[in-house]
Write a protein that holds these residues in place. Structure first.
Motif, short mmCIF file in Angstrom:
data_model
loop_
_atom_site.label_atom_id
_atom_site.label_comp_id
_atom_site.label_asym_id
_atom_site.label_seq_id
_atom_site.Cartn_x
_atom_site.Cartn_y
_atom_site.Cartn_z
N ILE A 187 -5.89 5.13 1.02
CA ILE A 187 -5.94 4.88 2.47
C ILE A 187 -4.68 4.17 2.95
CG2 ILE A 187 -7.21 3.70 4.31
CD1 ILE A 187 -8.76 6.01 3.16
N ILE A 188 -4.14 3.27 2.15
CA ILE A 188 -3.00 2.48 2.58
C ILE A 188 -1.74 3.35 2.64
CG2 ILE A 188 -3.96 0.35 1.63
CD1 ILE A 188 -1.97 0.59 -0.66
N PRO A 189 -0.73 2.93 3.41
CA PRO A 189 0.50 3.72 3.49
C PRO A 189 1.13 3.93 2.12
CG PRO A 189 0.46 2.03 5.20
CD PRO A 189 -0.69 1.75 4.29
N GLU A 190 1.57 5.15 1.86
CA GLU A 190 2.10 5.47 0.53
C GLU A 190 3.33 4.65 0.14
OE1 GLU A 190 3.35 9.30 -2.21
OE2 GLU A 190 2.40 9.60 -0.27
N PRO A 191 4.29 4.40 1.05
CA PRO A 191 5.45 3.58 0.64
C PRO A 191 5.04 2.18 0.16
CG PRO A 191 5.92 4.71 2.70
CD PRO A 191 4.46 4.92 2.43
N PHE A 192 4.04 1.59 0.81
CA PHE A 192 3.53 0.29 0.38
C PHE A 192 2.83 0.41 -0.97
CE2 PHE A 192 -0.14 -2.78 0.69
CZ PHE A 192 0.59 -3.91 0.38
N THR A 216 -1.62 -9.27 7.25
CA THR A 216 -0.44 -8.54 7.72
C THR A 216 -0.32 -8.49 9.23
OG1 THR A 216 -1.68 -6.45 7.62
CG2 THR A 216 -0.44 -7.10 5.66
N TRP A 217 -1.36 -8.86 9.95
CA TRP A 217 -1.33 -8.76 11.41
C TRP A 217 -0.90 -10.06 12.10
CZ3 TRP A 217 -5.77 -8.19 8.43
CH2 TRP A 217 -6.63 -9.30 8.40
N ARG A 218 -0.76 -11.12 11.36
CA ARG A 218 -0.42 -12.41 11.97
C ARG A 218 1.05 -12.45 12.39
NH1 ARG A 218 -3.34 -17.06 11.45
NH2 ARG A 218 -1.38 -18.21 11.34
N SER A 219 1.31 -13.00 13.58
CA SER A 219 2.69 -13.16 14.05
C SER A 219 3.39 -14.30 13.31
CB SER A 219 2.70 -13.43 15.56
OG SER A 219 1.95 -14.59 15.86
N ASP A 220 2.60 -15.20 12.72
CA ASP A 220 3.12 -16.33 11.95
C ASP A 220 2.61 -16.20 10.52
OD1 ASP A 220 4.28 -18.73 11.23
OD2 ASP A 220 2.57 -19.92 11.91
N PHE A 279 -2.70 -8.49 -0.03
CA PHE A 279 -2.42 -8.24 1.39
C PHE A 279 -3.72 -7.87 2.09
CE2 PHE A 279 1.55 -7.70 -0.73
CZ PHE A 279 2.57 -7.91 0.19
N SER A 280 -4.03 -8.57 3.18
CA SER A 280 -5.14 -8.15 4.04
C SER A 280 -4.55 -7.24 5.11
CB SER A 280 -5.81 -9.36 4.69
OG SER A 280 -6.63 -10.02 3.77
N THR A 281 -4.95 -5.99 5.11
CA THR A 281 -4.36 -5.00 5.99
C THR A 281 -5.44 -4.33 6.84
OG1 THR A 281 -4.63 -3.09 4.53
CG2 THR A 281 -2.72 -4.52 4.13
N LEU A 329 7.27 -6.08 2.48
CA LEU A 329 6.84 -5.03 1.58
C LEU A 329 5.85 -4.09 2.26
CD1 LEU A 329 6.28 -7.06 -1.72
CD2 LEU A 329 8.14 -5.45 -1.24
N TYR A 330 5.07 -4.63 3.17
CA TYR A 330 4.09 -3.83 3.90
C TYR A 330 4.68 -3.25 5.19
CZ TYR A 330 -0.07 -2.58 6.59
OH TYR A 330 -0.99 -1.91 7.34
#
Length: 234
Positions: free
Chosen positions: A15-20, A113-117, A194-196, A231-232
């Motif tokens: 499910i996750i992006p292949e490059p990651f 991965t969604w946090r701005s900080d 990583f929480s994605t 990396l993500y």
């Protein structure tokens, strides 16, 4: 480098992006060298000895079933689970419990991965499948028993699936399975999950997921959360 008594069990729902995904795989190979890798995926991938599970969808039922498919092929006394969204240092794979149990590395930080900080956070004592390393036989036996008893999702009582379809060694009494022995340990170097938005848990909490009580902007030897997040993102 090679861990002669260990096999890596890698599993993914693709499910996750292949490059990651590839970057995670590269880090695993860097950490374990020539250690055998068995990958069970829902699409064909070029990582270790690959078994295509088929596109059966992402679920807790399929997650542990993919682990079972992998551990059936292992021929070493120990196995370690590796997930497609987790960075592992070589130190994580050094632990050896006795052969009558499995162990969980509780030195695991999360990076949302969604946090701005961006910040790493840890929940002390938490046991997750991505952190498991232990006896091949114990893991094989407990998962075989689980899937013999519950050969399809429809066979599982709703309360057992909702609350107790989890990591081996945690809920066997509730799921009417044979209890197994576990231990926890802390590797000298943390691993990072990583929480994605692609993660299975995201559909339940989304961006409302809370940080763990222990937080850090830098982790040795990984560096800053901001840089690791690339990396993500990139």
């Amino acid at each position: 480098m090679k861990f002669n008594d260990l096999t890596i069990l890698y599993y993914t729902a693709n499910i996750i992006p292949e490059p990651f995904m590839v970057k995670i795989q590269e880090q695993i190979k860097k950490s374990v060298g020539d250690t055998p890798i068995i990958s069970v995926s829902q699409k064909n991938i070029g990582f270790g000895y690959n078994i295509c599970f088929g596109t059966k969808g992402r679920s807790l039922y399929n997650l542990y079933k993919q682990v079972l498919v992998a551990v059936r092929e292992a021929h070493t006394p120990y196995v370690a689970c590796c997930e497609d969204d987790t960075l592992y240092p070589s130190e994580h794979f050094e632990h050896r419990c006795s052969l009558d149990m499995i162990a969980y590395d509780i030195n695991k930080y999360t990076l949302m991965t969604w946090r701005s900080d961006p910040v790493f956070s840890l929940r002390p004592g938490r046991r997750t499948m991505s952190s498991m390393i232990g006896s091949t036989k114990v893991l094989l036996d407990t998962l075989e028993e689980r899937y013999d008893k519950y050969p399809s999702p429809e066979c599982i009582p709703p309360d057992i699936y909702k609350y107790y379809w989890g990591e081996p060694g945690r809920f066997e009494n509730h799921a009417k399975l044979t209890p197994i022995k576990t231990e926890v340990f802390e590797a000298k170097v943390p691993h990072i999950q990583f929480s994605t938005p692609e993660a299975m848990g995201f559909e339940y909490l989304g961006t409302r997921k809370a940080l763990g009580p222990i937080q850090s902007y830098d982790l040795t030897p990984w560096g800053s959360a901001k840089n690791v997040l690339k990396l993500y993102k990139e």
